[in-house]
Scaffold this motif. Structure first.
Motif, PDB file in Angstrom:
ATOM      1  N   THR B   6       0.837  -1.191   0.000  1.00 44.55           N
ATOM      2  CA  THR B   6       0.000   0.000   0.000  1.00 44.55           C
ATOM      3  C   THR B   6       0.869   1.237   0.000  1.00 44.55           C
ATOM      4  N   ILE B  34     -10.382  -3.490   1.429  1.00 43.46           N
ATOM      5  CA  ILE B  34      -9.614  -4.105   0.344  1.00 43.46           C
ATOM      6  C   ILE B  34      -8.698  -5.174   0.928  1.00 43.46           C
ATOM      7  N   HIS B  38      -7.645  -8.185  -4.769  1.00 43.87           N
ATOM      8  CA  HIS B  38      -8.873  -7.480  -5.174  1.00 43.87           C
ATOM      9  C   HIS B  38      -8.812  -7.165  -6.680  1.00 43.87           C
ATOM     10  N   VAL B  70      -6.809   0.429  -7.008  1.00 47.93           N
ATOM     11  CA  VAL B  70      -6.502  -0.922  -6.525  1.00 47.93           C
ATOM     12  C   VAL B  70      -6.094  -1.814  -7.689  1.00 47.93           C
ATOM     13  N   VAL B  75      -2.132  -1.379  -3.693  1.00 52.38           N
ATOM     14  CA  VAL B  75      -3.143  -0.353  -3.455  1.00 52.38           C
ATOM     15  C   VAL B  75      -2.437   0.990  -3.437  1.00 52.38           C
TER      16      VAL B  75
END
Lengths: 288, 134
Positions: B6, B34, B38, B70, B75
């Motif tokens: 992320t 999430i 995903h 995403v 992410v």
């Protein structure tokens, strides 16, 4: 010939000027380093932003006013200059270029408006009675996004509300520490998006809620980020230009000090020679 | 447990880049959670907190003016401003909140009203996130 004391005081004052220009050069050099770091920190954001925008725009079905070219009735010029001078041709180059473009493209003052960032540009346009829609002065040397956010979003809003039909950016692009060039960039409408990069990407996105809604949020942010990018670029150029200007000022001061010192020594020598010849001739007169 | 990388990026530089097991945030349409793997998704975010979970620990980040991108292994949150809970200047947020409240009470032009509301919103969000700082 100027007296010895006059020359000496000129040398001293030039030396003091040199100290100041030298200090300003070093200050600008360190500000330039910071400005370059800022520009670097911005790169991941702008790249990612562009990637996503291009993908959504390339996916086809979504449209947005900011992507569409319409008949240009009024052009907005966003001009980025500095607040202070002492930066060589930095401000003048941009202003001259904008002025020439305006003279060239428009016959009537209703056809364009200027958004001025920086005191020099603002003062120039005000003095010449060119229409200024918005202005911002006193931007810090190391601007944050929040410093430019308001004027950027106002500029984008003007486009959305059809006050202006295109937005063109003028600023000094930073090539290197010794070279900056005036750049004009057509910011809005965003026309060059769907071209190259979008096609090659493998993954297609799911949109939440849908592509159109996302464009509505995303495109203004994208345009604002482009303006911020231009500002960072312009700031780096400003510091570089000031550094170069101050360096040449320091060089000139050195040269002048050398010249003056030479003149001083010549004058001193001449004075001594004259004194000796006076003594010698005086002595000779007594002997005879 | 599998994780997803992320990153939170702002115009002033990256705020965070780490691996997490789950990312929760508030999109315009409601809450999103999430997990790794995903499907690709793009969604605009509200002025809100992003919660990032790893090994029973939760990190809080306040974001404003952002959106979420995403991919199965990644992410990315792009925001106009974002701060970790521990980086938030509570005093400043408190002042901003009071300023905005005062402006709201003054009831000037409409535009100012909207701006003040947004400012208040951001300040409250910051304070809220800061209260989670460890």
């Amino acid at each position: 010939m100027a007296s010895l004391r006059d020359i000496q005081s000129k040398i001293n004052s030039t030396k003091k000027t040199k100290q100041i220009t030298k200090a300003m050069q070093m200050v600008s050099a360190s500000k330039l380093t910071r400005a370059e770091q800022n520009a670097k920190a911005f790169v991941p954001y702008s790249e990612k932003m562009q990637e996503v925008v291009v993908q959504i725009a390339a996916s086809g079905d979504a449209t947005h006013p900011m992507l569409q070219t319409r008949a240009v009735k009024k052009t907005g010029y966003l001009v980025i200059t500095a607040d202070r001078g002492l930066a060589g041709g930095y401000n003048n180059n941009v202003i001259r270029e904008v002025y020439r473009t305006i003279q060239h493209q428009h016959t009537d003052a209703d056809e364009y408006t200027v958004i001025a960032a920086g005191r020099f540009g603002r003062d120039f346009f005000k003095k010449n009675n060119l229409p200024i829609a918005k202005e911002i002065i006193g931007l810090p040397d190391q601007p944050d996004f929040s410093d430019i956010k308001q004027i950027a979003s106002e500029a984008v809003e003007m486009f959305l509300e059809e006050e202006i039909d295109e937005l063109v950016l003028f600023y000094n692009h930073f090539n290197s520490a010794i070279s900056q060039e005036v750049t004009s960039q057509k910011l809005l409408p965003l026309t060059d998006l769907s071209s190259e990069k979008g096609r090659s990407v493998q993954s297609m996105y799911e949109f939440e809620p849908d592509a159109e809604e996302i464009l509505k949020v995303l495109l203004p942010q994208y345009a604002e980020s482009l303006i911020y990018g231009a500002l960072l670029d312009a700031k780096a150029s400003e510091h570089a230009a000031r550094m170069t200007a101050m360096r040449s000022a320091t060089d000139n001061a050195n040269e002048r000090i050398d010249d003056l010192t030479l003149t001083y020594n010549r004058a001193r020598q001449a004075a001594i020679t004259q004194e000796i010849s006076e003594i010698v001739s005086g002595a000779a007169a007594q002997q005879s | 447990m599998s994780t997803v990388t992320t990153s939170i990026v702002t115009p002033d530089g990256p705020v965070l880049e780490e691996d997490y097991e789950m990312v929760s945030c508030t999109a315009e349409n409601g809450e999103l959670g999430i997990l790794p793997g995903h499907i690709p998704l793009v969604a605009p975010l509200k002025v809100s907190s992003v919660r990032l979970q790893i090994q029973g620990r939760t990190d809080y980040v306040s974001v404003s003016g952002g959106f979420l991108e995403v991919r199965p292994d990644r992410v990315t949150i792009l925001a106009q401003s974002a701060e970790r809970a521990s980086d938030i200047d509570v005093d400043r947020a408190e002042q901003a909140k009071q300023r905005a409240e005062k402006r709201l009470q003054d009831k000037q032009a409409n535009l100012d009203q909207i701006r003040a509301e947004q400012a208040l919103n951001r300040a409250i969000n910051r304070l809220d996130v800061a209260s989670h700082a460890r």
